[in-house]
Write a protein that holds these residues in place. Structure first.
Motif, PDB file in Angstrom:
ATOM      1  N   PHE A  69       0.819  -1.219   0.000  1.00 61.33           N
ATOM      2  CA  PHE A  69       0.000   0.000   0.000  1.00 61.33           C
ATOM      3  C   PHE A  69       0.856   1.274   0.000  1.00 61.33           C
ATOM      4  CE2 PHE A  69      -3.282  -3.011   1.788  1.00 61.33           C
ATOM      5  CZ  PHE A  69      -4.009  -3.055   0.599  1.00 61.33           C
ATOM      6  N   SER A  70       2.149   1.110   0.150  1.00 58.95           N
ATOM      7  CA  SER A  70       3.064   2.244  -0.045  1.00 58.95           C
ATOM      8  C   SER A  70       3.676   2.191  -1.446  1.00 58.95           C
ATOM      9  CB  SER A  70       4.202   2.198   0.975  1.00 58.95           C
ATOM     10  OG  SER A  70       3.759   2.576   2.234  1.00 58.95           O
ATOM     11  N   ILE A  71       4.194   1.010  -1.777  1.00 61.90           N
ATOM     12  CA  ILE A  71       4.970   0.948  -3.026  1.00 61.90           C
ATOM     13  C   ILE A  71       4.103   1.083  -4.278  1.00 61.90           C
ATOM     14  CG2 ILE A  71       6.797  -0.391  -1.904  1.00 61.90           C
ATOM     15  CD1 ILE A  71       4.716  -2.135  -4.500  1.00 61.90           C
ATOM     16  N   MET A  72       2.795   0.936  -4.113  1.00 62.93           N
ATOM     17  CA  MET A  72       1.889   1.132  -5.260  1.00 62.93           C
ATOM     18  C   MET A  72       1.951   2.565  -5.782  1.00 62.93           C
ATOM     19  SD  MET A  72      -1.805   1.594  -3.488  1.00 62.93           S
ATOM     20  CE  MET A  72      -2.302   3.302  -3.563  1.00 62.93           C
ATOM     21  N   VAL A  73       2.461   3.472  -4.957  1.00 65.35           N
ATOM     22  CA  VAL A  73       2.567   4.881  -5.360  1.00 65.35           C
ATOM     23  C   VAL A  73       3.353   4.998  -6.673  1.00 65.35           C
ATOM     24  CG1 VAL A  73       3.707   7.069  -4.745  1.00 65.35           C
ATOM     25  CG2 VAL A  73       2.231   5.899  -3.082  1.00 65.35           C
ATOM     26  N   ALA A  74       4.440   4.239  -6.783  1.00 60.56           N
ATOM     27  CA  ALA A  74       5.252   4.322  -8.007  1.00 60.56           C
ATOM     28  C   ALA A  74       4.454   3.847  -9.216  1.00 60.56           C
ATOM     29  CB  ALA A  74       6.521   3.486  -7.840  1.00 60.56           C
ATOM     30  N   GLY A  75       3.732   2.761  -9.059  1.00 53.15           N
ATOM     31  CA  GLY A  75       3.003   2.180 -10.187  1.00 53.15           C
ATOM     32  C   GLY A  75       1.789   2.981 -10.603  1.00 53.15           C
ATOM     33  N   HIS A  76       1.098   3.520  -9.618  1.00 55.21           N
ATOM     34  CA  HIS A  76      -0.144   4.215  -9.957  1.00 55.21           C
ATOM     35  C   HIS A  76       0.026   5.717 -10.141  1.00 55.21           C
ATOM     36  CE1 HIS A  76      -2.826   0.861  -9.916  1.00 55.21           C
ATOM     37  NE2 HIS A  76      -2.567   0.533  -8.661  1.00 55.21           N
ATOM     38  N   TYR A  77       0.953   6.309  -9.403  1.00 53.74           N
ATOM     39  CA  TYR A  77       1.051   7.766  -9.458  1.00 53.74           C
ATOM     40  C   TYR A  77       2.246   8.249 -10.279  1.00 53.74           C
ATOM     41  CZ  TYR A  77      -2.240   6.796  -5.779  1.00 53.74           C
ATOM     42  OH  TYR A  77      -3.305   6.287  -5.077  1.00 53.74           O
ATOM     43  N   TYR A  78       3.119   7.320 -10.626  1.00 54.65           N
ATOM     44  CA  TYR A  78       4.265   7.683 -11.474  1.00 54.65           C
ATOM     45  C   TYR A  78       4.269   6.818 -12.733  1.00 54.65           C
ATOM     46  CZ  TYR A  78       6.269  10.625  -7.785  1.00 54.65           C
ATOM     47  OH  TYR A  78       6.492  11.634  -6.861  1.00 54.65           O
ATOM     48  N   THR A  79       3.106   6.379 -13.146  1.00 55.31           N
ATOM     49  CA  THR A  79       3.017   5.521 -14.336  1.00 55.31           C
ATOM     50  C   THR A  79       3.645   6.223 -15.535  1.00 55.31           C
ATOM     51  OG1 THR A  79       0.871   4.911 -13.464  1.00 55.31           O
ATOM     52  CG2 THR A  79       1.396   4.098 -15.662  1.00 55.31           C
ATOM     53  N   GLY A  80       4.449   5.484 -16.273  1.00 56.66           N
ATOM     54  CA  GLY A  80       5.023   6.048 -17.498  1.00 56.66           C
ATOM     55  C   GLY A  80       6.249   6.894 -17.261  1.00 56.66           C
ATOM     56  N   THR A  81       6.900   6.706 -16.110  1.00 51.05           N
ATOM     57  CA  THR A  81       8.119   7.497 -15.841  1.00 51.05           C
ATOM     58  C   THR A  81       9.291   6.578 -15.504  1.00 51.05           C
ATOM     59  OG1 THR A  81       7.784   7.660 -13.444  1.00 51.05           O
ATOM     60  CG2 THR A  81       6.704   9.332 -14.802  1.00 51.05           C
ATOM     61  N   GLN A  82      10.484   7.097 -15.724  1.00 53.43           N
ATOM     62  CA  GLN A  82      11.706   6.347 -15.391  1.00 53.43           C
ATOM     63  C   GLN A  82      11.798   6.160 -13.871  1.00 53.43           C
ATOM     64  OE1 GLN A  82      13.902   5.044 -17.702  1.00 53.43           O
ATOM     65  NE2 GLN A  82      14.787   3.998 -15.921  1.00 53.43           N
ATOM     66  N   LYS A  83      11.250   7.139 -13.129  1.00 52.06           N
ATOM     67  CA  LYS A  83      11.308   7.086 -11.667  1.00 52.06           C
ATOM     68  C   LYS A  83      10.636   5.804 -11.159  1.00 52.06           C
ATOM     69  CE  LYS A  83      10.701  10.245  -7.808  1.00 52.06           C
ATOM     70  NZ  LYS A  83      10.467  11.634  -7.435  1.00 52.06           N
ATOM     71  N   ALA A  84       9.496   5.457 -11.769  1.00 52.25           N
ATOM     72  CA  ALA A  84       8.781   4.249 -11.344  1.00 52.25           C
ATOM     73  C   ALA A  84       9.609   3.004 -11.659  1.00 52.25           C
ATOM     74  CB  ALA A  84       7.425   4.179 -12.040  1.00 52.25           C
ATOM     75  N   VAL A  85      10.239   3.011 -12.841  1.00 51.08           N
ATOM     76  CA  VAL A  85      11.065   1.852 -13.245  1.00 51.08           C
ATOM     77  C   VAL A  85      12.223   1.686 -12.263  1.00 51.08           C
ATOM     78  CG1 VAL A  85      12.569   0.918 -15.043  1.00 51.08           C
ATOM     79  CG2 VAL A  85      10.452   2.116 -15.688  1.00 51.08           C
ATOM     80  N   ASP A  86      12.895   2.779 -11.964  1.00 49.10           N
ATOM     81  CA  ASP A  86      14.054   2.712 -11.054  1.00 49.10           C
ATOM     82  C   ASP A  86      13.627   2.242  -9.664  1.00 49.10           C
ATOM     83  OD1 ASP A  86      15.504   3.646 -13.149  1.00 49.10           O
ATOM     84  OD2 ASP A  86      15.635   5.724 -12.429  1.00 49.10           O
ATOM     85  N   PHE A  87      12.500   2.768  -9.234  1.00 47.83           N
ATOM     86  CA  PHE A  87      12.021   2.393  -7.900  1.00 47.83           C
ATOM     87  C   PHE A  87      11.746   0.882  -7.839  1.00 47.83           C
ATOM     88  CE2 PHE A  87       8.619   1.398  -4.950  1.00 47.83           C
ATOM     89  CZ  PHE A  87       9.081   1.973  -3.771  1.00 47.83           C
ATOM     90  N   TYR A  88      11.026   0.378  -8.824  1.00 44.63           N
ATOM     91  CA  TYR A  88      10.684  -1.053  -8.780  1.00 44.63           C
ATOM     92  C   TYR A  88      11.907  -1.948  -8.985  1.00 44.63           C
ATOM     93  CZ  TYR A  88       5.703  -0.041  -8.418  1.00 44.63           C
ATOM     94  OH  TYR A  88       4.479   0.377  -7.968  1.00 44.63           O
ATOM     95  N   GLN A  89      12.881  -1.443  -9.742  1.00 43.23           N
ATOM     96  CA  GLN A  89      14.101  -2.238  -9.903  1.00 43.23           C
ATOM     97  C   GLN A  89      14.790  -2.411  -8.530  1.00 43.23           C
ATOM     98  OE1 GLN A  89      15.352  -3.808 -12.886  1.00 43.23           O
ATOM     99  NE2 GLN A  89      16.303  -4.848 -11.138  1.00 43.23           N
ATOM    100  N   LYS A  90      14.842  -1.312  -7.799  1.00 42.59           N
ATOM    101  CA  LYS A  90      15.485  -1.345  -6.479  1.00 42.59           C
ATOM    102  C   LYS A  90      14.691  -2.260  -5.535  1.00 42.59           C
ATOM    103  CE  LYS A  90      17.409   1.727  -3.027  1.00 42.59           C
ATOM    104  NZ  LYS A  90      17.492   3.074  -2.501  1.00 42.59           N
ATOM    105  N   LEU A  91      13.369  -2.126  -5.594  1.00 41.71           N
ATOM    106  CA  LEU A  91      12.525  -2.960  -4.726  1.00 41.71           C
ATOM    107  C   LEU A  91      12.652  -4.434  -5.121  1.00 41.71           C
ATOM    108  CD1 LEU A  91      10.362  -3.068  -2.466  1.00 41.71           C
ATOM    109  CD2 LEU A  91       8.618  -2.796  -4.238  1.00 41.71           C
ATOM    110  N   TYR A  92      12.721  -4.661  -6.427  1.00 43.83           N
ATOM    111  CA  TYR A  92      12.867  -6.047  -6.896  1.00 43.83           C
ATOM    112  C   TYR A  92      14.142  -6.661  -6.311  1.00 43.83           C
ATOM    113  CZ  TYR A  92      13.511 -10.061  -9.959  1.00 43.83           C
ATOM    114  OH  TYR A  92      13.705 -11.332 -10.412  1.00 43.83           O
ATOM    115  N   ASP A  93      15.216  -5.896  -6.384  1.00 39.92           N
ATOM    116  CA  ASP A  93      16.500  -6.417  -5.881  1.00 39.92           C
ATOM    117  C   ASP A  93      16.391  -6.740  -4.390  1.00 39.92           C
ATOM    118  OD1 ASP A  93      17.453  -6.072  -8.409  1.00 39.92           O
ATOM    119  OD2 ASP A  93      18.491  -4.179  -7.991  1.00 39.92           O
ATOM    120  N   GLU A  94      15.753  -5.853  -3.660  1.00 42.49           N
ATOM    121  CA  GLU A  94      15.652  -6.084  -2.220  1.00 42.49           C
ATOM    122  C   GLU A  94      14.769  -7.298  -1.912  1.00 42.49           C
ATOM    123  OE1 GLU A  94      14.021  -2.896   0.201  1.00 42.49           O
ATOM    124  OE2 GLU A  94      14.207  -4.108   2.018  1.00 42.49           O
TER     125      GLU A  94
END
Lengths: 379, 436
Positions: free
Chosen positions: B237-262
């Motif tokens: 319910f926090s990390i959805m911010v990148a997917g829903h509120y930053y859709t279509g941006t590099q920021k969302a991609v970078d964020f999820y890449q970092k989260l994926y690694d963790e």
């Protein structure tokens, strides 16, 4: 039997006529709201039945399957279905009129399926592409219904059905003309009984009933002026006389409405078009329901006029002096529309009482004081 | 209710990356304020409407009003906005997201400025408002009502989905055509507001970034099948911010890449959210209780972790046919494929796509129990929960519960009631474990 007795017999025993026809081998197609063209069902030799709830029966069985924060009208209809009161339906058709009715399709279908079940998607947006989409949905509906009926739709029969329903609409408009009298010779309570009764019988029978009732009303003596306020009612589903009767008992004449069970379903004709589906699209998508969003026109005032101009016409033509909104709770689109309409009517110097209620006669009594106070304020 | 629990609203997160979301939320409103100062266009908008990439491609700064309501609830600063909307005539059962938005705009109009102390500086006035019929009715109707408080061009689009029983081959073309025309209409509206033609290459780029982020998000969720759970629902319910509120941006991609690694590191090394994971819970549906997210930690105190959820999820990745070469066609196709992803399964089994989705989750994530959250003012995510629960019960034998409150309106919430229900639910989970 007097015509009002006939109307009351049908009103009080809704479903009886449809049940009788079903038992005689006719196919009865139940549907919700104002977005399923009855013309199509009739043209295929079946009988449309507008699904109704009951404001007097408690919602009990549905509680186990449907959340209490769903529209109580839909819950009541479903409750009746669970109790077997809609077993006479050969078909069940739900339009996408709102969130709850959309869910209702799935829940109803899973729990009390009819031999035929169908969902008609209805666009919320208005415009040419919405017309084309809805027309395709109707054509798809026809093909599914044809399969169920075991016959093909004949265009001439569809045109005949369009004429039939336009005739009924014309009769109802003619009846509403009588409400312009001051005081009117017919009450809102009587009209409600006639409209609700008509939802459960074939259109031909309803037309006869309307004509007979009009003939009877025209013979009534002209009443003496009584000075009672003339009221316009706005809201959604009022398929019980309790609320309208309460308003009239409190000392008012209900003379015009914009309700799902009133002008909303019959006021506009389906225009005659070369392709009858085009006329049906125009009629049904033109339904003035808050669930449909008209494109914004100009700034606020102009936009309100575009949205509610027809209501100004109603209140002016029927000389309404006040408006009462009856919103069945949990109708989000009505809840959002109400304050806008209130603002618009206030600018027309029309006082407004906005009521939100539970679609139950058990709460109607509590409204008496509010209505009395409102009417007193108007005098 | 003790004082401490009244004040605390947020949950302790399971991942470090989720803790980076708070600044991203602040940046949403900061970016909107800056845009207004710099002459860029700002749009009130509804997330998950499948049109997010269009706004990005047209350099329109999105201002998600529903999210602002959630933020107000998390900050326990919602009452003044709710009460204001109610004083203006809006029902107490109307969508509370909408009530907060309307109340905020009403107060701003009266004061002539953003209400003092509004969370994250409040929302600036928008240049336009863009609704949609995706998900629920208030989302296309709300901005029409907002025009009471501010003058801004308003537009809304339909997002359509057929029922699972429809013959998809028969209806596909006209559904996709309509969807395309709706997107096209929105583009024309945006072009009029920005006085700029949309650049299709920019739209392709936004779509590429959007899909990449959502693919990563999907991959993260697949990692969450790991036992013990490497990331809980409160993080979702926090990390959805990148997917829903930053859709279509590099920021969302970078964020999820970092989260994926963790999350991958945690999954690979069996690092769970809690030390002793006894039960794995599925958040089956309903908007989250933004006012009381710490409740997830309360479950954890009994060894119950929310392994996965079925709300505010990204859509499962879909494969748009290769013959689709126009980006607007692509959006229409993608919308159709997302909407019908579980239809075939549903036709073959339960008849209900949501049930099929949840059954798949229950199996894949080794779920022990299911919790739903019924929100008093949300028809779209609440009506049908009981039905889903009943249908699920026909295919699996799991303890299920339904908590009732609202997504933001605290007046519908009872902590004592919830704790009693949760206690009974944990007992049922325990009894089931004992039986096994």
């Amino acid at each position: 039997m007097s015509v009002m007795k006939k109307i009351e017999a049908i009103y009080n025993n809704r479903g009886d006529r449809a049940r009788e026809l079903h038992d005689a081998g006719e196919k009865i197609i139940g549907y919700f709201c104002c977005f399923v063209p009855e013309e199509i069902i009739t043209a295929l030799g079946m009988i449309p039945y507008r699904i109704q709830g009951s404001q007097t029966e408690a919602i009990d069985e549905a509680d186990a399957l449907l959340e209490p924060m769903a529209c109580p009208f839909a819950r009541s209809c479903f409750n009746k279905a669970l109790k077997g009161e809609y077993k006479f339906l050969d078909g069940f058709v739900a339009p996408h009129s709102c969130d709850t009715i959309e869910r209702m399709y799935h829940i109803w279908r899973a729990n009390t399926p009819s031999p035929f079940n169908h969902f008609v998607n209805v666009p919320h947006m208005m415009g040419p592409s919405s017309d084309a989409f809805y027309k395709n949905e109707l054509l798809y509906f026809v093909s599914c219904l044809e399969e169920f009926a075991g016959k093909k739709l004949e265009i001439e029969k569809l045109k005949d059905a369009v004429n039939l329903y336009n005739h009924r609409r014309a009769k109802l408009r003619e009846l509403y003309e009588l409400r312009k009298e001051n005081p009117p010779r017919l009450s809102g309570t009587e009209i409600t009984k006639l409209l609700v009764a008509g939802m459960g019988i074939p259109a031909t029978e309803h037309i006869e009933l309307i004509q007979e009732f009009m003939d009877e009303v025209r013979k009534r003596p002209i009443p003496e002026p009584d000075g009672l306020p003339r009221i316009f009612i706005w809201g959604n589903e009022i398929d019980d006389i309790a609320f309208i009767q309460l308003v009239e008992d409190c000392g008012a004449h209900v003379v015009i409405d914009d309700l799902c069970t009133g002008t909303r379903f019959f006021w506009e004709d389906a225009p005659k078009t070369d392709d009858p589906f085009d006329g049906l699209v125009q009629k049904y998508l033109g339904t003035h329901c808050p669930r449909s969003l008209s494109t914004q026109v100009g700034e606020r005032e102009e936009d309100l006029e575009n949205r509610f101009g027809y209501i100004r016409q109603f209140t002016a033509d029927w000389s309404a002096e006040g408006a009462i909104f009856y919103i069945v709770r949990y109708c989000d689109t009505c809840e959002l529309e109400g304050p806008d309409l209130k603002e618009y009517l206030a600018k027309q110097n029309l006082p407004v009482l906005m009521i939100e209620d539970d679609y139950s006669t058990s709460t109607i009594g509590q409204l008496r004081t509010r209505i009395q106070a409102f009417l007193e304020m108007m005098i | 209710m003790d004082t401490q629990s009244q004040v605390k609203t947020t949950a302790v997160k399971g991942t470090d990356t989720a803790r980076e979301v708070r600044p991203m939320v602040k940046d949403i409103y900061k970016a909107a304020h800056e845009a207004r100062e710099n002459g860029k266009k700002v749009a009130y908008m509804m997330v998950a409407s499948h049109y997010d990439e269009i706004l990005r491609a047209m350099d329109i700064v999105p201002l998600p009003t529903e999210n602002y309501a959630g933020l107000c609830a998390a900050k326990r600063d919602m009452d003044r906005f709710l009460l204001r909307a109610e004083a203006d005539g809006y029902s107490q059962v109307l969508c509370s997201y909408a009530r907060i938005g309307l109340g905020f705009d009403s107060l701003r109009k009266e004061l002539g400025h953003i209400p003092e102390g509004s969370p994250d500086g409040g929302m600036p006035l928008p240049d336009m408002m863009i609704g949609s019929s995706a998900i629920c009715d208030p989302r296309f109707k709300w901005y029409q009502a907002t025009s009471r408080y501010l003058e801004a061009p308003t537009f809304s689009i339909d997002v359509v989905a057929p029922p699972p029983q429809a013959d998809l081959n028969r209806v596909r073309d006209y559904y996709i055509n309509y969807q395309k025309e709706q997107f096209q209409g929105l583009i024309e509206f945006c072009e009029k507001q920005t006085h700029t033609k949309m650049d299709k290459e920019k739209l392709w780029e936004a779509i590429r970034l959007g899909d990449k982020a959502w693919q990563l998000w999907y991959d993260i969720d697949r990692l969450r099948v790991a036992i013990p759970s490497p990331m809980p629902s409160q993080d979702h319910f926090s990390i959805m911010v990148a997917g829903h509120y930053y859709t279509g941006t590099q920021k969302a991609v970078d964020f999820y890449q970092k989260l994926y690694d963790e999350v991958k590191y945690k999954a690979d090394n069996h690092i769970g959210v809690i030390k002793d994971e006894k039960y794995r819970i599925l958040y089956g549906g309903g908007l989250p209780p933004w006012h009381t997210l710490w409740i997830f930690n309360y479950f954890e105190s009994f060894g119950a972790v929310f392994a996965i959820e079925n709300v505010y999820r990204g859509f499962d990745p879909v494969q748009v046919p290769s013959h689709v070469t126009d980006p607007v066609d692509f959006l229409a196709w993608r919308t159709w494929l997302r909407a019908t992803a579980y239809h075939e399964k549903a036709r073959q089994n339960s008849g209900n796509p949501t049930v099929e989705k949840l059954l798949g989750i229950i199996k894949d994530y080794a779920i022990d129990g299911v919790m739903f959250h019924a929100c008093r003012s949300c028809r779209a995510t609440t009506v049908g929960q009981t039905h889903i629960k009943t249908e699920l019960g026909k295919y699996c034998d799991l303890p299920m519960m339904q908590l009732v409150s609202d997504m933001v309106d605290l007046r519908d919430y009872s902590e004592a009631q919830w704790k009693a229900q949760i206690g009974a639910f944990i007992d049922a989970l325990e009894a089931r474990t004992d039986q096994e």
